[in-house]
Write an enzyme that holds these catalytic residues in place. Sequence first.
Site, PDB file in Angstrom:
ATOM      1  N   ARG A  51      -2.560  -2.037  -3.451  1.00  0.00           N
ATOM      2  CA  ARG A  51      -3.747  -1.198  -3.273  1.00  0.00           C
ATOM      3  C   ARG A  51      -3.615  -0.023  -4.249  1.00  0.00           C
ATOM      4  O   ARG A  51      -2.599   0.677  -4.247  1.00  0.00           O
ATOM      5  CB  ARG A  51      -3.796  -0.671  -1.848  1.00  0.00           C
ATOM      6  CG  ARG A  51      -4.948   0.277  -1.660  1.00  0.00           C
ATOM      7  CD  ARG A  51      -4.805   1.086  -0.422  1.00  0.00           C
ATOM      8  NE  ARG A  51      -5.979   1.926  -0.257  1.00  0.00           N
ATOM      9  CZ  ARG A  51      -5.984   3.047   0.430  1.00  0.00           C
ATOM     10  NH1 ARG A  51      -4.896   3.472   1.025  1.00  0.00           N
ATOM     11  NH2 ARG A  51      -7.078   3.757   0.533  1.00  0.00           N
TER      12      ARG A  51
ATOM     13  N   GLU B   6      -7.848  -5.151   5.319  1.00  0.00           N
ATOM     14  CA  GLU B   6      -7.752  -4.796   3.896  1.00  0.00           C
ATOM     15  C   GLU B   6      -6.646  -5.584   3.194  1.00  0.00           C
ATOM     16  O   GLU B   6      -6.773  -5.931   2.023  1.00  0.00           O
ATOM     17  CB  GLU B   6      -7.519  -3.278   3.765  1.00  0.00           C
ATOM     18  CG  GLU B   6      -8.780  -2.503   4.126  1.00  0.00           C
ATOM     19  CD  GLU B   6      -8.554  -1.021   4.362  1.00  0.00           C
ATOM     20  OE1 GLU B   6      -8.076  -0.657   5.448  1.00  0.00           O
ATOM     21  OE2 GLU B   6      -8.870  -0.227   3.461  1.00  0.00           O
TER      22      GLU B   6
ATOM     23  N   ARG C   9     -10.553  15.831   7.600  1.00  0.00           N
ATOM     24  CA  ARG C   9     -11.337  16.208   6.404  1.00  0.00           C
ATOM     25  C   ARG C   9     -12.743  16.626   6.803  1.00  0.00           C
ATOM     26  O   ARG C   9     -13.343  16.042   7.707  1.00  0.00           O
ATOM     27  CB  ARG C   9     -11.426  15.019   5.436  1.00  0.00           C
ATOM     28  CG  ARG C   9     -10.123  14.741   4.732  1.00  0.00           C
ATOM     29  CD  ARG C   9     -10.216  13.482   3.883  1.00  0.00           C
ATOM     30  NE  ARG C   9      -9.231  12.513   4.313  1.00  0.00           N
ATOM     31  CZ  ARG C   9      -9.261  11.229   4.007  1.00  0.00           C
ATOM     32  NH1 ARG C   9     -10.239  10.735   3.279  1.00  0.00           N
ATOM     33  NH2 ARG C   9      -8.317  10.426   4.430  1.00  0.00           N
TER      34      ARG C   9
ATOM     35  N   ASN D 144       0.877  -1.167   0.000  1.00  0.00           N
ATOM     36  CA  ASN D 144       0.000   0.000   0.000  1.00  0.00           C
ATOM     37  C   ASN D 144       0.914   1.216   0.000  1.00  0.00           C
ATOM     38  O   ASN D 144       1.475   1.581   1.026  1.00  0.00           O
ATOM     39  CB  ASN D 144      -0.879  -0.034   1.261  1.00  0.00           C
ATOM     40  CG  ASN D 144      -1.842   1.129   1.325  1.00  0.00           C
ATOM     41  OD1 ASN D 144      -1.776   2.059   0.514  1.00  0.00           O
ATOM     42  ND2 ASN D 144      -2.732   1.094   2.293  1.00  0.00           N
TER      43      ASN D 144
ATOM     44  N   HIS E 185     -12.415   3.135   0.260  1.00  0.00           N
ATOM     45  CA  HIS E 185     -12.418   2.122   1.327  1.00  0.00           C
ATOM     46  C   HIS E 185     -13.151   0.858   0.874  1.00  0.00           C
ATOM     47  O   HIS E 185     -13.670   0.102   1.710  1.00  0.00           O
ATOM     48  CB  HIS E 185     -13.140   2.623   2.604  1.00  0.00           C
ATOM     49  CG  HIS E 185     -12.444   3.713   3.350  1.00  0.00           C
ATOM     50  ND1 HIS E 185     -13.139   4.738   3.945  1.00  0.00           N
ATOM     51  CD2 HIS E 185     -11.140   3.935   3.612  1.00  0.00           C
ATOM     52  CE1 HIS E 185     -12.285   5.557   4.543  1.00  0.00           C
ATOM     53  NE2 HIS E 185     -11.065   5.092   4.345  1.00  0.00           N
TER      54      HIS E 185
END
Length: 402
Positions: free
Chosen positions: A95, A388, A245, A7, A184
């Site tokens: 990823r 993940e 965010r 990733n 996600h």
Amino acid sequence: MKVLVINCGSSSFKYQVLDMPSGQALCSGLVERIGDAVGSLTHKFHPGAADEVKHSQEQPFPDHTAGMHAVVALLTDEKLGVIKDLSEIAAVGHRVVMGGEILQKACLVGEAEKKAIRDLSPLAPLHNPANLQGIEVAQALIPNAPSVAVFDTEFHATMPPKSYIYAVPYDLYETLHVRRYGFHGTSHGFVAREAAAFLGKDYDTFNCITCHLGNGCSMAAVQNGKCLDTSMGMTPLAGLVMGTRCGDIDPAIHAYIAQSKGLSVKEIDTMLNKQSGLKGLCGVNDMRDIHTAREQGDAKAQLAFEVFAHAIKKCLGAYYAILGRVDAVIFTAGIGENDNHLRAEVCSGLEHMGISIDPVENDKRLGKPRSISPAGTRVPVLVVPTNEELEIARATLAVLGK
Ligand code: AMP
């Protein structure tokens, strides 16, 4: 069979070697501050197991290639390593954040796919160039292992147009590909499948609402095992309130701030991505620090917590309405898995919707899927740890037909 999962970010990358099909993580690690005077590498041998060994080293990593060389040395290290040589790596799963409408499914990465990932960079300028760099470095260093790209957007590719089209001039979609993509996806897909298995339900008819609440936060409405809608948008800035965010805000705020403060588009973008969310409201973005501040009577921390939970509750109601039947509500990621206060706040007062929480179960900690609602509740509320890397390793082998 061993799969290396990577990733890759712009100045860091995470890696994990998994034994498949068991899914056991043999080692994991993080290379940070690539390009700085001094970088760091943290490596865990058998992460989470009784014989876990943690190793850290500091040295300059001028680029990703240098970082990857250091990782390869550790992977094959006599004490901390998990392979004798690189030929043991059956495949590398990467990823990749944005697959757009061109790359809707995980795929083997050749020259055409690399070009497509590069071409999608304007839609994910912070992520896709870095993801591509990870692919190129791995291909150069481990040329015999096939590289597979697994996209954050894939799980959301089943959304119907009414979920992904924005009500702006239609040609923005046709010419600039402005639409909701969602992110996600590996996490939402993983926890939805885990939840169906935990409840003994057939995944193809399973309806659920997944809440991925970490530093980044997003929710998905899953109907018959497929994504019907999700809270992140064309970028990961949209939807819920996050660590730094802003999530959904009135789009007219941009013009107002630009005019009244004289800020540029780039400055406003940075403000909304890095100085907003929980951090913008109370100065800290880690939920644990927010709880500590709340306990000390900090009114802004209390407000940040309430705004954060309120956005999730509103989205839960919206997704309940579009799904009609909900078989489970699922909490995952750093906050979703660990924060009993947040889960209690989100689910409070929803008994009329068949959603409630057992306080004793909610306060327990367990590293596997579990129910936190009272027995017999109409809509089970579950905590499901996400993974993940495992989802990427599985997708990688599925692409290769292994
Ligand atoms: P993630 O992005 O999934 O790694 O989640 C990271 C976030 O999870 C952190 O920034 C924290 O806000 C949150 N987190 C981790 N542990 C806890 C905890 N015990 N209680 C509340 N929040 C937590």
